[in-house]
Design an enzyme around this catalytic site. Structure first.
Site, PDB file in Angstrom:
ATOM      1  N   GLY A  90       0.805  -1.219   0.000  1.00 49.83           N
ATOM      2  CA  GLY A  90       0.000   0.000   0.000  1.00 49.83           C
ATOM      3  C   GLY A  90       0.834   1.263   0.000  1.00 49.83           C
ATOM      4  O   GLY A  90       0.343   2.356  -0.235  1.00 49.83           O
ATOM      5  N   ASP A 250       1.932 -11.482   6.765  1.00 43.93           N
ATOM      6  CA  ASP A 250       2.408 -10.630   5.671  1.00 43.93           C
ATOM      7  C   ASP A 250       3.766 -10.018   5.987  1.00 43.93           C
ATOM      8  O   ASP A 250       4.380  -9.403   5.118  1.00 43.93           O
ATOM      9  CB  ASP A 250       1.386  -9.524   5.354  1.00 43.93           C
ATOM     10  CG  ASP A 250       1.002  -8.726   6.589  1.00 43.93           C
ATOM     11  OD1 ASP A 250       0.546  -9.343   7.565  1.00 43.93           O
ATOM     12  OD2 ASP A 250       1.177  -7.505   6.590  1.00 43.93           O
ATOM     13  N   ASN A 251       4.233 -10.184   7.224  1.00 44.70           N
ATOM     14  CA  ASN A 251       5.565  -9.689   7.573  1.00 44.70           C
ATOM     15  C   ASN A 251       6.515 -10.851   7.830  1.00 44.70           C
ATOM     16  O   ASN A 251       7.489 -10.722   8.560  1.00 44.70           O
ATOM     17  CB  ASN A 251       5.482  -8.805   8.816  1.00 44.70           C
ATOM     18  CG  ASN A 251       4.711  -7.523   8.563  1.00 44.70           C
ATOM     19  OD1 ASN A 251       4.614  -7.080   7.421  1.00 44.70           O
ATOM     20  ND2 ASN A 251       4.160  -6.937   9.598  1.00 44.70           N
TER      21      ASN A 251
HETATM   22  P1  AMP Z   1       2.601  -2.965   7.878  1.00 42.67           P
HETATM   23  O1  AMP Z   1       1.940  -2.695   9.180  1.00 42.67           O
HETATM   24  O2  AMP Z   1       3.647  -1.954   7.521  1.00 42.67           O
HETATM   25  O3  AMP Z   1       3.089  -4.358   7.755  1.00 42.67           O
HETATM   26  O4  AMP Z   1       1.467  -2.765   6.780  1.00 42.67           O
HETATM   27  C1  AMP Z   1       0.296  -3.516   6.722  1.00 42.67           C
HETATM   28  C2  AMP Z   1      -0.480  -3.143   5.494  1.00 42.67           C
HETATM   29  O5  AMP Z   1      -0.891  -1.773   5.548  1.00 42.67           O
HETATM   30  C3  AMP Z   1       0.277  -3.293   4.189  1.00 42.67           C
HETATM   31  O6  AMP Z   1      -0.635  -3.695   3.217  1.00 42.67           O
HETATM   32  C4  AMP Z   1       0.768  -1.889   3.936  1.00 42.67           C
HETATM   33  O7  AMP Z   1       1.049  -1.671   2.584  1.00 42.67           O
HETATM   34  C5  AMP Z   1      -0.405  -1.072   4.424  1.00 42.67           C
HETATM   35  N1  AMP Z   1       0.009   0.285   4.839  1.00 42.67           N
HETATM   36  C6  AMP Z   1       0.693   0.624   5.937  1.00 42.67           C
HETATM   37  N2  AMP Z   1       0.891   1.958   5.992  1.00 42.67           N
HETATM   38  C7  AMP Z   1       0.308   2.493   4.905  1.00 42.67           C
HETATM   39  C8  AMP Z   1       0.173   3.827   4.391  1.00 42.67           C
HETATM   40  N3  AMP Z   1       0.677   4.887   5.022  1.00 42.67           N
HETATM   41  N4  AMP Z   1      -0.494   3.970   3.228  1.00 42.67           N
HETATM   42  C9  AMP Z   1      -1.015   2.915   2.587  1.00 42.67           C
HETATM   43  N5  AMP Z   1      -0.921   1.652   3.004  1.00 42.67           N
HETATM   44  C10 AMP Z   1      -0.263   1.425   4.164  1.00 42.67           C
HETATM   45 MG    MG Z   2       4.156  -5.252   6.341  1.00 37.06          MG
END
Ligand code: AMP
Ligand code: MG
EC number: 2.7.7.-
Length: 491
Positions: A90, A250-251
């Site tokens: 995202g 997903d991580n």
């Molecule tokens: P994360 O917590 O970084 O592993 O992200 C989890 C999901 O949220 C993933 O699909 C990311 O791409 C999305 N995501 C996190 N932050 C953002 C943001 N600022 N804008 C768009 N998508 C985000």
């Molecule tokens: Mg992630």
């Protein structure tokens, strides 16, 4: 001269359902704040050119370099145990892949480079603080010898992002052996697209497990290989006191690299139930829970792969369970071997496990600093007094009693004290990215546009096993008022 990226893209040649083609969104005024020059060279990139304004524009996503095929990858994932069928990149865009100087294929990805079809309500951007944290901690992990994604560069965008307050925006260039996650398999499995699962599995084998190319049962082999790498990875985390913080599927990387540095942290005082992440209210991703969660994530992967195991479902399930069963043995072997090295035991005797466990128990009870206890134990591995080690314990007598047993036991080892000390120092770092240091660096950058503390910390952490007397203070745990109690997600 333009920066040349020797792209050889393979992921963007997979079927359209695997990603969305999307270019980074240009930003106002990119400024390079850090380039990882050794990594640039390793990737076959010219660091001098990357440091030009044109290089900064590429690293900020303002210009797309020739040969790039920018995509946002599709994936799903279990977040804190709840399944989300569509997540995806995202706020990250894969520019492409290069073959590095060691012959390894590496993804070059911009994180914080603007919205994609997977952004949902997010802005596609990253704030400077989390970008610096990821840079510092991922490079520290690399220096510690732990498989990890790398950080090639950090740029500020000249734009603000809005979280609780307005913050400087930034883009991190992340390098990974791939960005394929357990959640990537889940994306196709939940759609019952077995052909896509197979394509993805074949791609992963080609990329990460080529030894399976001619295997009789490549998909069984694939599950077994990922199980082994994740088991070893989590053992390595525990051995340095690392808490990932958001071990969602997903991580969880298929290559076995540490990926996605959000609310991650290294513990100061040893506490097996330590949690830092502000969003981890149940302690799901607590320090000592990480092996169990890794296995849980791998079980989700196994479920995705079942249709590739054959038509007889019961047989496939039994085979998958068998393969998953190897996790705990691989993990325990890696963890116990690592612990033995940390206390300077290189031969095996009855009672060793109890000796090590008794140390850990005493450390937990006495709030001993995890890193300094092991490091100072190494200092005391010769004939030197163990003053620094005992000083880590609230009740130093608890250490004295243990140390007597430890000296008796190490006396039975073949090495000299000096040899033991060198071996212990090679596995027990003195410098880790302490939370209070990371916080201070971020504050200086965000509030004062001062990157000198960041540079200094990155430099110290590049040699975590070397005593660097001029930076001795970087080894210190936080003072009570410097203690970081919570970390926040990287969004
Ligand atoms: P994360 O917590 O970084 O592993 O992200 C989890 C999901 O949220 C993933 O699909 C990311 O791409 C999305 N995501 C996190 N932050 C953002 C943001 N600022 N804008 C768009 N998508 C985000
Ligand atoms: Mg992630």
């Amino acid at each position: 001269m333009t920066v040349h990226f020797p792209f050889q893209n393979s992921y963007s040649a997979l079927p359209d359902s695997f990603f969305a083609r999307v270019a980074p969104t240009p930003v106002a005024a990119p400024r390079l704040i850090k380039l990882n020059r050794p990594l640039a060279l390793q990737l076959g990139l010219d660091p001098d050119l990357l440091e030009t304004p044109e290089g900064a524009e590429i690293l900020a996503g303002k210009t797309v370099p020739p040969g790039a095929d920018p995509i946002a990858m599709a994936y799903a994932g279990h977040q804190f145990g709840n399944f989300v069928p569509q997540l995806g990149d995202g706020r990250a865009i894969l520019l492409g892949e290069v073959i590095d100087r060691g012959g390894l294929r590496r993804d070059i990805q911009l994180k914080g480079s603007g919205p994609t079809p997977f952004s949902r309500r997010g802005d596609g951007r990253a704030a400077l603080g989390p970008v610096l944290r990821e840079y510092i901690v991922s490079e520290a992990m690399f220096a510690l010898g732990i498989p990890t994604t790398r950080s090639l560069a950090a740029v500020v965008t000249g734009e603000q992002v809005f979280r609780e307050t307005a913050l400087p925006g930034a883009v991190l260039t992340r390098v990974a052996s791939s960005h394929i996650r357990v959640g990537t398999f889940q994306f196709f499995a939940v759609r019952r697209d077995t052909e896509a699962v197979r394509r993805l599995a074949d791609h992963v084998i080609f990329r990460h497990y080529p030894e399976l190319l001619n295997a009789e049962r490549p998909y069984h082999g694939l599950l077994g290989a990922v199980v082994a790498r994740q088991a070893e990875l989590v053992a390595r985390w525990l051995l340095v006191g690392f808490i990932h913080g958001v071990m969602n599927t997903d991580n969880s990387s298929i290559s076995g690299e540490t990926i996605d540095y959000g609310p991650c942290a290294f513990m100061d005082a040893y506490n097996p139930s330590q949690v830092f992440s502000s969003i981890d209210e149940m302690g799901r991703y607590a320090y000592a829970n990480q092996p169990r969660i890794a296995l849980w994530n791998l079980t989700r992967l196994a479920e995705c792969l079942l249709p590739l195991f054959g038509d007889e479902q019961e047989k496939a399930v039994a085979e998958a369970q068998d393969i998953l069963g190897a996790f705990s043995e691989t993990f325990s072997a890696a963890y116990q071997t690592g612990l033995r090295k940390k206390v300077g035991l290189f031969t095996t005797r009855d009672g060793d496990d109890a000796l090590i466990q008794d140390l850990l128990d005493a450390m937990a009870k006495n709030q001993a600093d995890f890193t300094l206890t092991f490091r100072s134990l190494g200092d005391a591995a010769g004939d030197a007094a163990a003053d620094d080690a005992r000083a880590q314990f609230m009740d130093p007598a608890a250490f004295d009693e243990w140390a007597r047993r430890w000296r008796e036991r190490t006396a039975l080892e073949p090495q000299s004290g000096a040899e033991r000390q060198a071996a212990m120092h090679a596995v027990n770092p003195i410098f880790i990215p302490r939370n209070h240091r990371v916080e201070a660096v971020i504050q200086a950058a965000v509030n004062d546009d001062d990157y000198a503390p960041f540079e200094e910390l990155v430099k110290v952490l590049a040699n975590p096993f070397e005593d660097q007397p001029e930076y001795a203070a970087f080894a210190d745990p936080p003072l009570p008022d410097q203690r970081v109690l919570q970390t926040f997600c990287g969004t």
